[in-house]
Design an enzyme around this catalytic site. Sequence first.
Site, PDB file in Angstrom:
ATOM      1  N   ASP A  34       0.860  -1.180   0.000  1.00 24.63           N
ATOM      2  CA  ASP A  34       0.000   0.000   0.000  1.00 24.63           C
ATOM      3  C   ASP A  34       0.905   1.242   0.000  1.00 24.63           C
ATOM      4  OD1 ASP A  34      -3.217   0.403   1.189  1.00 24.63           O
ATOM      5  OD2 ASP A  34      -1.875   2.129   0.993  1.00 24.63           O
ATOM      6  N   ILE A  35       0.617   2.206  -0.872  1.00 19.29           N
ATOM      7  CA  ILE A  35       1.489   3.399  -0.931  1.00 19.29           C
ATOM      8  C   ILE A  35       1.248   4.348   0.242  1.00 19.29           C
ATOM      9  CG2 ILE A  35       2.253   3.635  -3.333  1.00 19.29           C
ATOM     10  CD1 ILE A  35      -0.223   5.422  -3.768  1.00 19.29           C
ATOM     11  N   GLN A  97     -14.886   1.017   1.358  1.00 20.09           N
ATOM     12  CA  GLN A  97     -14.065   0.762   0.158  1.00 20.09           C
ATOM     13  C   GLN A  97     -13.868   2.051  -0.625  1.00 20.09           C
ATOM     14  OE1 GLN A  97     -15.748  -2.172  -2.535  1.00 20.09           O
ATOM     15  NE2 GLN A  97     -13.784  -2.527  -3.546  1.00 20.09           N
ATOM     16  N   HIS A 103      -9.782  -6.131  -2.719  1.00 14.83           N
ATOM     17  CA  HIS A 103      -8.438  -6.247  -2.153  1.00 14.83           C
ATOM     18  C   HIS A 103      -8.529  -6.550  -0.669  1.00 14.83           C
ATOM     19  CE1 HIS A 103      -9.664  -2.012  -2.169  1.00 14.83           C
ATOM     20  NE2 HIS A 103      -9.049  -1.911  -0.987  1.00 14.83           N
ATOM     21  N   HIS A 105      -6.401  -6.152   2.862  1.00 18.48           N
ATOM     22  CA  HIS A 105      -5.298  -5.462   3.527  1.00 18.48           C
ATOM     23  C   HIS A 105      -4.646  -6.424   4.520  1.00 18.48           C
ATOM     24  CE1 HIS A 105      -6.711  -1.244   2.522  1.00 18.48           C
ATOM     25  NE2 HIS A 105      -7.854  -1.890   2.404  1.00 18.48           N
TER      26      HIS A 105
HETATM   27  P1  AMP Z   1      -9.921   0.610   0.547  1.00 15.19           P
HETATM   28  O1  AMP Z   1     -10.544   0.681  -0.839  1.00 15.19           O
HETATM   29  O2  AMP Z   1     -10.519   1.604   1.517  1.00 15.19           O
HETATM   30  O3  AMP Z   1      -9.929  -0.779   1.104  1.00 15.19           O
HETATM   31  O4  AMP Z   1      -8.411   1.028   0.459  1.00 15.19           O
HETATM   32  C1  AMP Z   1      -7.713   1.323  -0.735  1.00 15.19           C
HETATM   33  C2  AMP Z   1      -6.251   1.309  -0.392  1.00 15.19           C
HETATM   34  O5  AMP Z   1      -5.526   1.421  -1.589  1.00 15.19           O
HETATM   35  C3  AMP Z   1      -5.798   2.436   0.527  1.00 15.19           C
HETATM   36  O6  AMP Z   1      -5.167   1.851   1.681  1.00 15.19           O
HETATM   37  C4  AMP Z   1      -4.807   3.228  -0.318  1.00 15.19           C
HETATM   38  O7  AMP Z   1      -3.729   3.730   0.434  1.00 15.19           O
HETATM   39  C5  AMP Z   1      -4.361   2.180  -1.317  1.00 15.19           C
HETATM   40  N1  AMP Z   1      -3.903   2.683  -2.613  1.00 15.19           N
HETATM   41  C6  AMP Z   1      -4.497   3.597  -3.404  1.00 15.19           C
HETATM   42  N2  AMP Z   1      -3.800   3.758  -4.538  1.00 15.19           N
HETATM   43  C7  AMP Z   1      -2.746   2.911  -4.472  1.00 15.19           C
HETATM   44  C8  AMP Z   1      -1.651   2.601  -5.331  1.00 15.19           C
HETATM   45  N3  AMP Z   1      -1.492   3.214  -6.506  1.00 15.19           N
HETATM   46  N4  AMP Z   1      -0.747   1.672  -4.933  1.00 15.19           N
HETATM   47  C9  AMP Z   1      -0.882   1.059  -3.746  1.00 15.19           C
HETATM   48  N5  AMP Z   1      -1.891   1.298  -2.884  1.00 15.19           N
HETATM   49  C10 AMP Z   1      -2.809   2.213  -3.236  1.00 15.19           C
END
Ligand code: AMP
Length: 142
Positions: A34-35, A97, A103, A105
Amino acid sequence: MTAYDPNNIFAKILRGEFPCHKVFEDDHVLAFLDIMPRSPGHTLVIPKASARNIIDIKLEDYLHVARATHKIAAAAKTAFNADGLTIQQFNEASGGQVVFHLHVHVMPRHDGIALLPPASRREDAKVLEDHAAKLIAALQGT
Ligand code: AMP
């Protein structure tokens, strides 16, 4: 249910149109850092199948994600000398989300240290490179 959007950021990562810090890949899944990690080593496990969430993913595809999550969790515990792990998976905006490609975590945890809030800080690329290398090394030992 809203349709899958093939232009979401994780679909772009899967197509190689956007970079990621990859830690694991097989025919069915990709795992990358995760970035904006909520803990050091915060990893995302995604299916290669175009699934928006847990409702529309095929069971076989979800089982591949579950298998990879199990593997990444063990490696993350080793790589970060974690006391525990938080595993989360959000569905739809109401479920928390933000990116609409399923995805999971995987967040290594240490006693007494809280998770950072979601999306609070973009991690330095060098740190992510170092964390990916640690996870890859631990995966080689599994
Ligand atoms: P969620 O949809 O709330 O489960 O979380 C989306 C996750 O994706 C968040 O923790 C972001 O920090 C992560 N995220 C968003 N864009 C990127 C990316 N380009 N590379 C890696 N992680 C990402």
